[in-house]
Enzyme design. Sequence first.
Site, PDB file in Angstrom:
ATOM      1  N   TYR A  19       0.850  -1.201   0.000  1.00 50.43           N
ATOM      2  CA  TYR A  19       0.000   0.000   0.000  1.00 50.43           C
ATOM      3  C   TYR A  19       0.875   1.236   0.000  1.00 50.43           C
ATOM      4  O   TYR A  19       1.826   1.324   0.780  1.00 50.43           O
ATOM      5  CB  TYR A  19      -0.911   0.023   1.230  1.00 50.43           C
ATOM      6  CG  TYR A  19      -2.366  -0.088   0.825  1.00 50.43           C
ATOM      7  CD1 TYR A  19      -2.953   0.915   0.062  1.00 50.43           C
ATOM      8  CD2 TYR A  19      -3.126  -1.195   1.152  1.00 50.43           C
ATOM      9  CE1 TYR A  19      -4.275   0.807  -0.362  1.00 50.43           C
ATOM     10  CE2 TYR A  19      -4.446  -1.314   0.740  1.00 50.43           C
ATOM     11  CZ  TYR A  19      -5.017  -0.310  -0.022  1.00 50.43           C
ATOM     12  OH  TYR A  19      -6.303  -0.423  -0.440  1.00 50.43           O
ATOM     13  N   GLU A  33      -0.576   4.770  -0.601  1.00 50.24           N
ATOM     14  CA  GLU A  33      -1.392   5.965  -0.859  1.00 50.24           C
ATOM     15  C   GLU A  33      -0.555   7.210  -0.614  1.00 50.24           C
ATOM     16  O   GLU A  33       0.209   7.275   0.347  1.00 50.24           O
ATOM     17  CB  GLU A  33      -2.627   5.965   0.048  1.00 50.24           C
ATOM     18  CG  GLU A  33      -3.681   4.971  -0.428  1.00 50.24           C
ATOM     19  CD  GLU A  33      -4.895   4.900   0.494  1.00 50.24           C
ATOM     20  OE1 GLU A  33      -4.886   5.540   1.555  1.00 50.24           O
ATOM     21  OE2 GLU A  33      -5.846   4.192   0.126  1.00 50.24           O
ATOM     22  N   ASP A  47      -5.583  14.292 -24.992  1.00 55.00           N
ATOM     23  CA  ASP A  47      -5.547  12.890 -24.572  1.00 55.00           C
ATOM     24  C   ASP A  47      -4.833  12.128 -25.695  1.00 55.00           C
ATOM     25  O   ASP A  47      -5.426  11.853 -26.739  1.00 55.00           O
ATOM     26  CB  ASP A  47      -6.979  12.382 -24.368  1.00 55.00           C
ATOM     27  CG  ASP A  47      -7.049  10.901 -24.035  1.00 55.00           C
ATOM     28  OD1 ASP A  47      -6.015  10.211 -24.126  1.00 55.00           O
ATOM     29  OD2 ASP A  47      -8.151  10.436 -23.694  1.00 55.00           O
ATOM     30  N   THR A  58      -2.795   6.842 -22.042  1.00 54.98           N
ATOM     31  CA  THR A  58      -2.622   5.488 -21.535  1.00 54.98           C
ATOM     32  C   THR A  58      -1.140   5.153 -21.716  1.00 54.98           C
ATOM     33  O   THR A  58      -0.421   5.835 -22.452  1.00 54.98           O
ATOM     34  CB  THR A  58      -3.450   4.461 -22.338  1.00 54.98           C
ATOM     35  OG1 THR A  58      -3.032   4.523 -23.708  1.00 54.98           O
ATOM     36  CG2 THR A  58      -4.934   4.728 -22.250  1.00 54.98           C
ATOM     37  N   LYS A  73      -0.676   1.533 -25.263  1.00 56.50           N
ATOM     38  CA  LYS A  73      -0.985   1.473 -26.699  1.00 56.50           C
ATOM     39  C   LYS A  73       0.333   1.595 -27.463  1.00 56.50           C
ATOM     40  O   LYS A  73       1.177   0.720 -27.303  1.00 56.50           O
ATOM     41  CB  LYS A  73      -2.046   2.503 -27.041  1.00 56.50           C
ATOM     42  CG  LYS A  73      -3.359   2.170 -26.298  1.00 56.50           C
ATOM     43  CD  LYS A  73      -4.499   3.141 -26.492  1.00 56.50           C
ATOM     44  CE  LYS A  73      -5.678   2.730 -25.614  1.00 56.50           C
ATOM     45  NZ  LYS A  73      -6.760   3.718 -25.639  1.00 56.50           N
ATOM     46  N   ARG A 109      -0.711  -1.956 -18.911  1.00 56.43           N
ATOM     47  CA  ARG A 109      -2.024  -1.321 -18.942  1.00 56.43           C
ATOM     48  C   ARG A 109      -2.105  -0.252 -17.847  1.00 56.43           C
ATOM     49  O   ARG A 109      -1.971  -0.580 -16.669  1.00 56.43           O
ATOM     50  CB  ARG A 109      -3.050  -2.431 -18.692  1.00 56.43           C
ATOM     51  CG  ARG A 109      -4.482  -2.147 -18.964  1.00 56.43           C
ATOM     52  CD  ARG A 109      -5.228  -3.460 -19.162  1.00 56.43           C
ATOM     53  NE  ARG A 109      -4.799  -4.012 -20.433  1.00 56.43           N
ATOM     54  CZ  ARG A 109      -5.207  -3.545 -21.616  1.00 56.43           C
ATOM     55  NH1 ARG A 109      -6.105  -2.589 -21.683  1.00 56.43           N
ATOM     56  NH2 ARG A 109      -4.748  -4.052 -22.738  1.00 56.43           N
TER      57      ARG A 109
HETATM   58  C1  LIG Z   1      -7.858   3.978 -24.883  1.00 59.71           C
HETATM   59  C2  LIG Z   1      -8.250   5.380 -24.621  1.00 59.71           C
HETATM   60  C3  LIG Z   1      -8.605   5.814 -23.340  1.00 59.71           C
HETATM   61  C4  LIG Z   1      -8.933   4.894 -22.196  1.00 59.71           C
HETATM   62  O1  LIG Z   1      -8.004   4.059 -21.755  1.00 59.71           O
HETATM   63  P1  LIG Z   1      -8.379   2.888 -20.731  1.00 59.71           P
HETATM   64  O2  LIG Z   1      -7.028   2.511 -20.215  1.00 59.71           O
HETATM   65  O3  LIG Z   1      -9.047   1.829 -21.532  1.00 59.71           O
HETATM   66  O4  LIG Z   1      -9.239   3.458 -19.670  1.00 59.71           O
HETATM   67  C5  LIG Z   1      -8.847   7.166 -23.140  1.00 59.71           C
HETATM   68  N1  LIG Z   1      -8.765   8.036 -24.150  1.00 59.71           N
HETATM   69  C6  LIG Z   1      -8.459   7.647 -25.406  1.00 59.71           C
HETATM   70  C7  LIG Z   1      -8.395   8.677 -26.480  1.00 59.71           C
HETATM   71  C8  LIG Z   1      -8.211   6.310 -25.684  1.00 59.71           C
HETATM   72  O5  LIG Z   1      -7.939   5.936 -26.941  1.00 59.71           O
END
Ligand SMILES: *Cc1c(COP(=O)(O)O)cnc(C)c1O
Length: 430
Positions: free
Chosen positions: A54, A56, A200, A226, A229, A235
Amino acid sequence: MSTLVSPIIRDTQVFELIAQEQHRQESGIELIASENFVSKQVMEAAGTVLTNKYAEGLPGKRYYGGCEVVDQIEQLAIDRVKELFGASWANVQPHSGAQANTAVFLACLKPGDTILGFDLSHGGHLTHGSAVNISGKYFRPTFYGVEQETGVINYDTVEETAHRERPKLLICGASAYSRDWDYVRLRAIADSVGALLLADISHPAGLIAKGLLNDPMDHCHIVTTTTHKTLRGPRGGMIMLRNDFENPFGIKTPKGDLRMMSSLLDSGVFPGTQGGPLEHIIAAKAIAFGEALSDEFGDYANQIQRNAQAMAAAFVAKGYKIISGGTDNHLMLIDLRSKGLSGKLAENTLIKADITINKNMVPFDDKSPMVTSGMRVGTAAVTTRGMKESDMEQIVVYIDDVLMNHDNEAKIQVIKEEINSWMKAFPLYN
Ligand SMILES: *Cc1c(COP(=O)(O)O)cnc(C)c1O
């Protein structure tokens, strides 16, 4: 030894399923644009004793004892990602991209505030204002999209929409948009209505890190992503800042004092929307960021982009329609209507040949989200397996063969076997 840490009966049921999943990943062609294959050391870190801890709070400021070691690990992840993106501040704790975005909303908005994002049905993400997501339930979502004729965002329309809707937060970034973004123009639009600009970069983060696409960091107030990707980490999610907020954009707290955006974002993650951070995943992030800093990752990112261009050209040569006509990044969205197919049929047929894609709405789609007219494909995962431009042409031959024979099970079976043996030339973990 305790029977708990050294069980008498190994859980073969779960491990057998994990082995099946590994086999599935290794024997098929993975084209889901949001997926990738992490390195063995990234996976190794994710399966360590760090899951027991933990922590936090933040490095040096924890609510639990015994954090001396995890403090160093999390600090390493922060330092590396700051170097990777030229960030002045980062929080690496969000459990996912959705969590990172929710933390930003909590930090910057009040319930009912207006947000302006890229339309989900044009390639945007659920967390940018969809009615089924907290972003669309707790805030007032408004959208911009692409032009029907070009499939590309028209920034004049974004500006008009911003002036009409007066958002507090303007969001750019997408899940199925193959073109680069004009962050300079978006910042000017945000400034003209007094909005914050959030980029994002979940999908193209790995390409942005290596300078292959426009850099949002200089122009956007806040950047989320994220880590799993194109960035090829475990993840997870994270939030970054570069230039803004050393105070001018501080936000007043209920007590009336001006707090810096970085501390608002930290609080937006914990305690705002999360509890204890996943330090095993943060260790895996640190490793992935270290890998992404290497020159080899630059070659990898470059190859992703070249492969996407080769794949787009191969699809066009076979008469497929790509939204916007091509790609700048790692993915493309294909409108299957000219081939008389739906996204659902394509997804369900291709999987029989061990080709994994996802059905996807195309802009101005006339089919439902469960059927769709399009499919989305990306090259990050197959590039990790060592594939080059000529392999992209081969993949398109397979895809076209399967789709043109979608009711010929025997033919699809033959193609599947050919694919399984072809994939042995691109070993993954063994
Ligand atoms: C994949 C994605 C997310 C979300 O990611 P998670 O890890 O699945 O919650 C947010 N914004 C965009 C633009 C994405 O392509």
